[in-house]
Design a protein around this motif. Structure first.
Motif, short mmCIF file in Angstrom:
data_model
loop_
_atom_site.label_atom_id
_atom_site.label_comp_id
_atom_site.label_asym_id
_atom_site.label_seq_id
_atom_site.Cartn_x
_atom_site.Cartn_y
_atom_site.Cartn_z
N GLN A 1 -1.15 -20.23 -68.51
CA GLN A 1 -2.45 -20.64 -68.02
C GLN A 1 -3.00 -21.80 -68.84
N ARG A 2 -2.99 -21.62 -70.16
CA ARG A 2 -3.40 -22.71 -71.04
C ARG A 2 -2.15 -23.41 -71.52
N PRO A 3 -2.09 -24.73 -71.35
CA PRO A 3 -0.89 -25.43 -71.81
C PRO A 3 -0.63 -25.07 -73.27
N ASN A 4 0.61 -24.70 -73.58
CA ASN A 4 0.89 -24.28 -74.95
C ASN A 4 2.11 -24.98 -75.52
N PRO A 5 2.07 -26.32 -75.59
CA PRO A 5 3.18 -27.00 -76.25
C PRO A 5 3.28 -26.52 -77.69
N LEU A 6 4.48 -26.56 -78.23
CA LEU A 6 4.66 -26.16 -79.62
C LEU A 6 4.13 -27.27 -80.52
N PRO A 7 3.73 -26.93 -81.74
CA PRO A 7 3.17 -27.95 -82.65
C PRO A 7 4.27 -28.84 -83.21
N LEU A 8 5.09 -29.38 -82.32
CA LEU A 8 6.20 -30.24 -82.71
C LEU A 8 6.06 -31.53 -81.92
N SER A 9 6.96 -32.48 -82.16
CA SER A 9 6.90 -33.73 -81.41
C SER A 9 7.25 -33.47 -79.94
N VAL A 10 6.89 -34.44 -79.09
CA VAL A 10 7.22 -34.33 -77.67
C VAL A 10 8.72 -34.08 -77.52
N ARG A 11 9.49 -34.90 -78.24
CA ARG A 11 10.94 -34.78 -78.18
C ARG A 11 11.42 -33.38 -78.56
N ASP A 12 10.90 -32.88 -79.70
CA ASP A 12 11.33 -31.55 -80.15
C ASP A 12 10.89 -30.44 -79.20
N ASN A 13 9.75 -30.65 -78.55
CA ASN A 13 9.32 -29.68 -77.55
C ASN A 13 10.34 -29.59 -76.42
N VAL A 14 10.77 -30.77 -75.93
CA VAL A 14 11.71 -30.77 -74.81
C VAL A 14 13.05 -30.18 -75.23
N LEU A 15 13.44 -30.45 -76.49
CA LEU A 15 14.76 -30.01 -76.94
C LEU A 15 14.77 -28.59 -77.48
N PHE A 16 13.58 -27.98 -77.56
CA PHE A 16 13.51 -26.65 -78.19
C PHE A 16 14.48 -25.67 -77.54
N GLY A 17 14.47 -25.63 -76.21
CA GLY A 17 15.34 -24.68 -75.50
C GLY A 17 16.80 -24.87 -75.84
N THR A 18 17.22 -26.16 -75.91
CA THR A 18 18.64 -26.39 -76.20
C THR A 18 18.98 -26.01 -77.63
N ARG A 19 17.98 -26.07 -78.51
CA ARG A 19 18.26 -25.70 -79.90
C ARG A 19 18.30 -24.19 -80.07
N VAL A 20 17.60 -23.50 -79.17
CA VAL A 20 17.61 -22.04 -79.23
C VAL A 20 18.86 -21.51 -78.54
N HIS A 21 19.18 -22.09 -77.39
CA HIS A 21 20.25 -21.50 -76.58
C HIS A 21 21.62 -22.15 -76.76
N LEU A 22 21.65 -23.34 -77.38
CA LEU A 22 22.90 -24.03 -77.65
C LEU A 22 23.84 -24.02 -76.44
N PRO A 23 23.48 -24.68 -75.35
CA PRO A 23 24.30 -24.61 -74.14
C PRO A 23 25.74 -25.08 -74.36
N ASP A 24 25.95 -26.03 -75.30
CA ASP A 24 27.32 -26.47 -75.58
C ASP A 24 27.86 -25.82 -76.84
N GLY A 25 27.22 -24.73 -77.27
CA GLY A 25 27.67 -24.06 -78.48
C GLY A 25 27.17 -24.72 -79.75
N ARG A 26 26.37 -25.79 -79.62
CA ARG A 26 25.81 -26.46 -80.80
C ARG A 26 24.58 -27.21 -80.32
N PRO A 27 23.71 -27.59 -81.24
CA PRO A 27 22.55 -28.37 -80.81
C PRO A 27 22.98 -29.74 -80.31
#
Lengths: 268, 317
Positions: free
Chosen positions: A105-131
């Motif tokens: 409901q309330r936008p909740n971007p993480l207190p990180l850069s725009v870039r790191d916000n977008v990449l957060f999921g890939t850093r958590v889930h490692l779709p290619d087995g690595r960031p």
């Protein structure tokens, strides 16, 4: 009541993204959902409407089990996503939430850069087995921001903190950060309620654009929004689903008298 | 009507109480400033004679020879004392930072319900142990233990005092660090969890960076605590003037020097003034550390100001 055709339990129904059966949910002693049955069509936008406290947000938050953060929630019944029983204790919550993105409901971007916000999921889930490396990261960020129509505005300020953007940009960023891990379902909890009219229009347009690529379940308080921006509509009242039909027919010709009363603005 | 005008102008009991309370709390607030200023003026005045007449910057900060009681050639080199305090505090931080951060992360991010409440109370109890008790532990438990384990002649040394001081500083650091973690809006955690981050990923990638300033402040306050601590260090450090080259060297701290020697000096003598000069130095260092910690805490608050602190569980039950 519901127009969803009864499905045999356990059968995989390819056109149903979410299949909710006999879902009951309690917050402590308070029962918030009563025997909810719901079938959400894959690739469509389905909106949940109803007065405050009717259980629509609770239902939404049960699908990715974010409700369980509260600690005093008890659930019975089943929620199947493409055949997977979400409520099964053996389900890996991290994997589930990779498939199911959520916009708050309330936008909740993480207190990180725009870039790191977008990449957060890939850093958590490692779709290619690595960031992702620098080049891949750049590509992912551009692709995601283009999809949410933010690229031109933000391409020169990817290092700005996500929390410093305008609310509209924040909310679009919150949608963008879900896309890199390729979810199949997006849950949206009144995504425009914190935005001004221009922001609302922009975000609604974006949601409409994402239809088809993603199954979208959206809670809204705003009837006009449900009417504009959804294909199917579910009306809830006091923890029960009262009516579920395609949006146009619900607003033109509601089958249930309570639905009609709500739509006409007699309560809620 | 004259009566109504009169009524609007009336000062009733509540008005007077309000007035009195305002003056009282103002006095309370000002007293803090008055006391700080008073302390500073006092130690400066007592130390001023020495600072202006006898003080030699090169000797004070450059020489390890602290022989104020020598009858023919008293020297006032504080280097060894500064090194003593710095080495003990440094080791204390090595001990307490991992302990206190770990405890704060566990209490703030992982523990729930009873466990969490119990731990918080225990940590606060730990902070209330008098420093002389810690000194006693250093003297009677750590000392023989160090002699036995490391096979060294004396167990009262940097290692002993550092460990004791680290354990002493840990509870207060834990409490402040946990406050810093608690100040991170819950919406951040919820957002990260909804994206499928595990507890540890949420903590490491989101909460710790967001709380960084507060955590630095907690560490700095721990350093300040270490610098100012007297009794436990006096008892556990061996109290011998020494530039330490290993953790097994005995040292003497600035604070311990003042505590041990001030009673034996003649008021107004050079020695007396020198001890107050140590006091001024300590005061300035701890003031700077606390000031820095405060700046960090404020920096952290500014970052979160725009967001609500309550859990934004927009539950719609």
């Amino acid at each position: 009541m519901s127009v969803a055709e009864p499905a045999t339990p356990g059968a995989v129904d390819a056109s149903a993204a979410i299949l909710v059966e006999k879902l009951n949910l309690w917050y402590g002693d308070f029962q918030a959902l009563l025997d909810v049955d719901l079938r959400v069509r894959a690739g469509a936008i389905t909106s949940l409407i109803g007065p405050s406290g009717c259980g629509k947000t609770t239902l939404l938050r049960s699908v990715n089990r974010i409700n369980e953060r509260l600690g005093y929630v008890r659930t019975t019944g089943s929620i199947r996503l493409w055949g997977l029983d979400v409520l099964d204790p053996s389900v890996e919550i991290a994997q589930l939430r990779k498939q199911v993105g959520m916009v708050f409901q309330r936008p909740n971007p993480l207190p990180l850069s725009v870039r790191d916000n977008v990449l957060f999921g890939t850093r958590v889930h490692l779709p290619d087995g690595r960031p992702p490396n620098r080049v891949e990261g750049d590509r992912i960020v551009e692709e995601a921001l283009r999809q949410v129509l933010l690229w031109d505005e933000l391409k020169d300020s990817l290092d700005r903190r996500g929390t410093e953007l305008s609310l509209e940009q924040q909310q679009k960023l919150c949608i963008a950060r879900l896309l890199p891990v390729k979810p199949r379902l997006l849950l949206m909890d009144e995504p425009c309620s914190a935005l001004d009219p221009a922001g609302t229009e922009a975000v609604e347009e974006l949601i409409w654009k994402l239809r088809g690529d993603y199954t979208i379940l959206i809670v809204t308080h705003n009837m006009a929004q449900a009417r504009r921006a959804s294909e199917e509509c579910v009306f809830m009242l006091l923890g029960e689903i009262i009516e579920h039909s395609d949006t146009a027919s619900m607003f033109l010709n509601p089958a249930n008298s309570q639905t009609a009363a709500y739509i006409e603005g007699r309560y809620g | 009507m004259p009566e109504t005008a009169h009524a609007a102008d009336r000062r009733d009991a509540a008005w007077w109480v309000d007035r009195a309370v305002q003056i009282l709390v103002l006095a309370g607030g000002l007293s803090a400033i008055v006391f700080i200023a008073g302390i500073f003026v006092f130690i400066t005045r007592e130390g001023a004679g020495f600072v202006f007449d006898r003080f030699d910057f090169r000797e004070f900060f450059g020489s390890p020879r602290w022989t104020p009681t020598s009858s023919h050639n008293p020297t006032y080199g504080a280097l060894a004392l500064i090194a003593g305090t710095a080495s003990v505090t440094g080791l204390a931080m090595v001990v307490s930072v991992p302990f206190s951060l770990g405890a704060a992360i566990y209490i703030g991010e992982f523990a729930t319900g009873r466990v969490r409440e119990t731990l918080k109370v225990l940590v606060e109890l730990l902070a209330a142990i008098p420093s002389v008790v810690w000194g006693f532990i250093g003297l009677s438990i750590m000392n023989p233990l160090i002699i036995q384990v490391f096979d060294v002649p004396v167990g009262l040394n940097v290692l002993n005092a550092g460990v004791i001081l680290g354990l002493m500083a840990a509870p207060i650091m834990t409490t402040i660090a946990e406050d810093a973690l608690k100040a991170v809006p819950d919406t951040y955690r919820e957002a990260a969890e909804a994206m499928g981050a595990t507890r540890w990923q949420v903590t490491f990638k989101v909460v710790l960076p967001a709380a960084r300033n507060g955590l630095v402040a907690a560490t700095l306050l721990g350093v300040g605590r270490g610098f100012g601590e007297t009794m436990a260090v006096l008892m556990a450090s061996g109290h011998s003037i020494n530039l330490p080259t290993s953790p097994f060297d005995s040292v003497r701290a600035l604070t311990a020097t003042i505590a041990a020697e001030l009673g034996e000096t003649a008021a107004g003598s050079d020695h007396y003034g020198a001890l107050f000069t140590l006091g001024i130095f300590l005061f300035l260092v701890t003031f700077a550390i606390n000031f820095a910690a405060d700046v960090f805490v404020r920096g952290g608050q500014r970052k979160h100001r725009r967001r609500g602190r309550r859990p934004a569980a927009s539950a719609n039950p």
